[in-house]
Design a protein around this motif. Sequence first.
Motif, mmCIF file in Angstrom:
data_model
loop_
_atom_site.group_PDB
_atom_site.id
_atom_site.type_symbol
_atom_site.label_atom_id
_atom_site.label_comp_id
_atom_site.label_asym_id
_atom_site.label_seq_id
_atom_site.Cartn_x
_atom_site.Cartn_y
_atom_site.Cartn_z
ATOM 1 N N SER A 27 0.831 -1.213 0.000
ATOM 2 C CA SER A 27 0.000 0.000 0.000
ATOM 3 C C SER A 27 0.863 1.260 0.000
ATOM 4 O O SER A 27 0.494 2.270 -0.602
ATOM 5 C CB SER A 27 -0.980 0.000 1.167
ATOM 6 N N LEU A 28 2.019 1.204 0.635
ATOM 7 C CA LEU A 28 2.956 2.328 0.606
ATOM 8 C C LEU A 28 3.427 2.579 -0.824
ATOM 9 O O LEU A 28 3.433 3.718 -1.297
ATOM 10 C CB LEU A 28 4.155 2.060 1.520
ATOM 11 N N TRP A 29 3.809 1.521 -1.529
ATOM 12 C CA TRP A 29 4.284 1.657 -2.897
ATOM 13 C C TRP A 29 3.179 2.128 -3.837
ATOM 14 O O TRP A 29 3.423 2.905 -4.761
ATOM 15 C CB TRP A 29 4.907 0.349 -3.389
ATOM 16 N N GLU A 30 1.939 1.691 -3.595
ATOM 17 C CA GLU A 30 0.828 2.170 -4.405
ATOM 18 C C GLU A 30 0.627 3.676 -4.195
ATOM 19 O O GLU A 30 0.447 4.435 -5.155
ATOM 20 C CB GLU A 30 -0.465 1.432 -4.072
ATOM 21 N N ASP A 31 0.678 4.112 -2.947
ATOM 22 C CA ASP A 31 0.531 5.541 -2.648
ATOM 23 C C ASP A 31 1.649 6.360 -3.295
ATOM 24 O O ASP A 31 1.403 7.435 -3.861
ATOM 25 C CB ASP A 31 0.512 5.787 -1.140
ATOM 26 N N LEU A 32 2.886 5.859 -3.202
ATOM 27 C CA LEU A 32 4.020 6.551 -3.826
ATOM 28 C C LEU A 32 3.848 6.615 -5.342
ATOM 29 O O LEU A 32 4.093 7.646 -5.964
ATOM 30 C CB LEU A 32 5.335 5.846 -3.481
ATOM 31 N N PHE A 33 3.416 5.505 -5.923
ATOM 32 C CA PHE A 33 3.188 5.455 -7.371
ATOM 33 C C PHE A 33 2.157 6.492 -7.790
ATOM 34 O O PHE A 33 2.373 7.278 -8.710
ATOM 35 C CB PHE A 33 2.732 4.047 -7.780
ATOM 36 N N ARG A 34 1.032 6.493 -7.124
ATOM 37 C CA ARG A 34 -0.056 7.420 -7.488
ATOM 38 C C ARG A 34 0.364 8.879 -7.301
ATOM 39 O O ARG A 34 0.025 9.737 -8.108
ATOM 40 C CB ARG A 34 -1.307 7.102 -6.684
ATOM 41 N N ALA A 35 1.126 9.162 -6.258
ATOM 42 C CA ALA A 35 1.573 10.536 -6.023
ATOM 43 C C ALA A 35 2.587 10.978 -7.084
ATOM 44 O O ALA A 35 2.481 12.086 -7.627
ATOM 45 C CB ALA A 35 2.180 10.652 -4.624
ATOM 46 N N ARG A 36 3.553 10.127 -7.381
ATOM 47 C CA ARG A 36 4.602 10.509 -8.323
ATOM 48 C C ARG A 36 4.090 10.640 -9.746
ATOM 49 O O ARG A 36 4.478 11.536 -10.476
ATOM 50 C CB ARG A 36 5.733 9.485 -8.285
ATOM 51 N N TYR A 37 3.224 9.740 -10.141
ATOM 52 C CA TYR A 37 2.793 9.695 -11.535
ATOM 53 C C TYR A 37 1.398 10.265 -11.778
ATOM 54 O O TYR A 37 0.839 10.094 -12.856
ATOM 55 C CB TYR A 37 2.866 8.260 -12.054
ATOM 56 N N ALA A 38 0.834 10.979 -10.815
ATOM 57 C CA ALA A 38 -0.536 11.501 -10.936
ATOM 58 C C ALA A 38 -0.783 12.286 -12.225
ATOM 59 O O ALA A 38 -1.784 12.038 -12.912
ATOM 60 C CB ALA A 38 -0.896 12.331 -9.709
ATOM 61 N N ASP A 56 0.086 -8.258 -10.571
ATOM 62 C CA ASP A 56 1.256 -8.680 -11.343
ATOM 63 C C ASP A 56 2.434 -8.889 -10.385
ATOM 64 O O ASP A 56 2.388 -9.743 -9.528
ATOM 65 C CB ASP A 56 1.592 -7.647 -12.419
ATOM 66 N N ALA A 57 3.437 -8.073 -10.513
ATOM 67 C CA ALA A 57 4.652 -8.230 -9.710
ATOM 68 C C ALA A 57 4.596 -7.480 -8.394
ATOM 69 O O ALA A 57 5.514 -7.585 -7.602
ATOM 70 C CB ALA A 57 5.851 -7.756 -10.526
ATOM 71 N N GLY A 58 3.546 -6.710 -8.157
ATOM 72 C CA GLY A 58 3.451 -5.914 -6.947
ATOM 73 C C GLY A 58 3.737 -4.450 -7.246
ATOM 74 O O GLY A 58 4.335 -4.109 -8.258
ATOM 75 N N TRP A 59 3.284 -3.593 -6.354
ATOM 76 C CA TRP A 59 3.402 -2.152 -6.563
ATOM 77 C C TRP A 59 4.840 -1.665 -6.573
ATOM 78 O O TRP A 59 5.177 -0.743 -7.315
ATOM 79 C CB TRP A 59 2.596 -1.406 -5.513
ATOM 80 N N ARG A 60 5.698 -2.250 -5.760
ATOM 81 C CA ARG A 60 7.093 -1.803 -5.729
ATOM 82 C C ARG A 60 7.744 -2.024 -7.087
ATOM 83 O O ARG A 60 8.370 -1.130 -7.655
ATOM 84 C CB ARG A 60 7.869 -2.526 -4.639
ATOM 85 N N ALA A 61 7.597 -3.216 -7.633
ATOM 86 C CA ALA A 61 8.181 -3.518 -8.941
ATOM 87 C C ALA A 61 7.552 -2.650 -10.026
ATOM 88 O O ALA A 61 8.244 -2.150 -10.914
ATOM 89 C CB ALA A 61 7.997 -5.000 -9.257
ATOM 90 N N PHE A 62 6.242 -2.454 -9.937
ATOM 91 C CA PHE A 62 5.547 -1.644 -10.931
ATOM 92 C C PHE A 62 5.995 -0.192 -10.857
ATOM 93 O O PHE A 62 6.142 0.473 -11.888
ATOM 94 C CB PHE A 62 4.037 -1.757 -10.725
ATOM 95 N N TYR A 63 6.224 0.301 -9.654
ATOM 96 C CA TYR A 63 6.691 1.669 -9.447
ATOM 97 C C TYR A 63 7.963 1.923 -10.268
ATOM 98 O O TYR A 63 8.085 2.929 -10.951
ATOM 99 C CB TYR A 63 6.954 1.886 -7.961
ATOM 100 N N TYR A 64 8.907 0.994 -10.192
ATOM 101 C CA TYR A 64 10.167 1.166 -10.905
ATOM 102 C C TYR A 64 10.046 0.834 -12.393
ATOM 103 O O TYR A 64 10.671 1.478 -13.235
ATOM 104 C CB TYR A 64 11.274 0.352 -10.249
ATOM 105 N N ALA A 65 9.255 -0.152 -12.755
ATOM 106 C CA ALA A 65 9.111 -0.547 -14.155
ATOM 107 C C ALA A 65 8.362 0.510 -14.968
ATOM 108 O O ALA A 65 8.639 0.695 -16.157
ATOM 109 C CB ALA A 65 8.387 -1.887 -14.248
#
Length: 146
Positions: A27-38, A56-65
């Motif tokens: 959930s932390l990585w999802e929040d970071l993803f949504r904030a950075r890429y809004a 898929d691979a999870g939010w952390r992996a998706f954040y970087y990919a």
Amino acid sequence: SHCAAPALVAGVAPACTLLRSVACDQSLWEDLFRARYAPLLARLFGGEPPRAAAADAGWRAFYYAFRRSWPALAAERGHVVLQLGDQYYDVTTYLDDHPGGPEYLSDAAGTDATGAFDAVGHSVRARELLRQFALPEELFSAADGE
């Protein structure tokens, strides 16, 4: 001294375990993803991530990919986004007006098309026309890590 080392390690171990659990919190990585890429999500993906990342691979992996894959993912959503040099262009609305036909642009969707664009020898007028399709830098600068 050497006698304090075991006590120090014993005190650090729980902190490391806690930090690891926080770093793995999806959930932390999802929040970071949504904030950075809004801004990019709003412009090209209807405000939502293009895939169910957690499935898929999870939010952390998706954040970087996502940093490397967003133009191709935008293509999956029907956007024709090209990279030319260090700039990105959404030429989706220009497909039918492209003098060479829409397939040249569609085939290059989601890629760095700099070499192909330069090899064709586009006119000054074509380069000026292209400016209107430029994506604002703030949309993709987060994806480029700036």
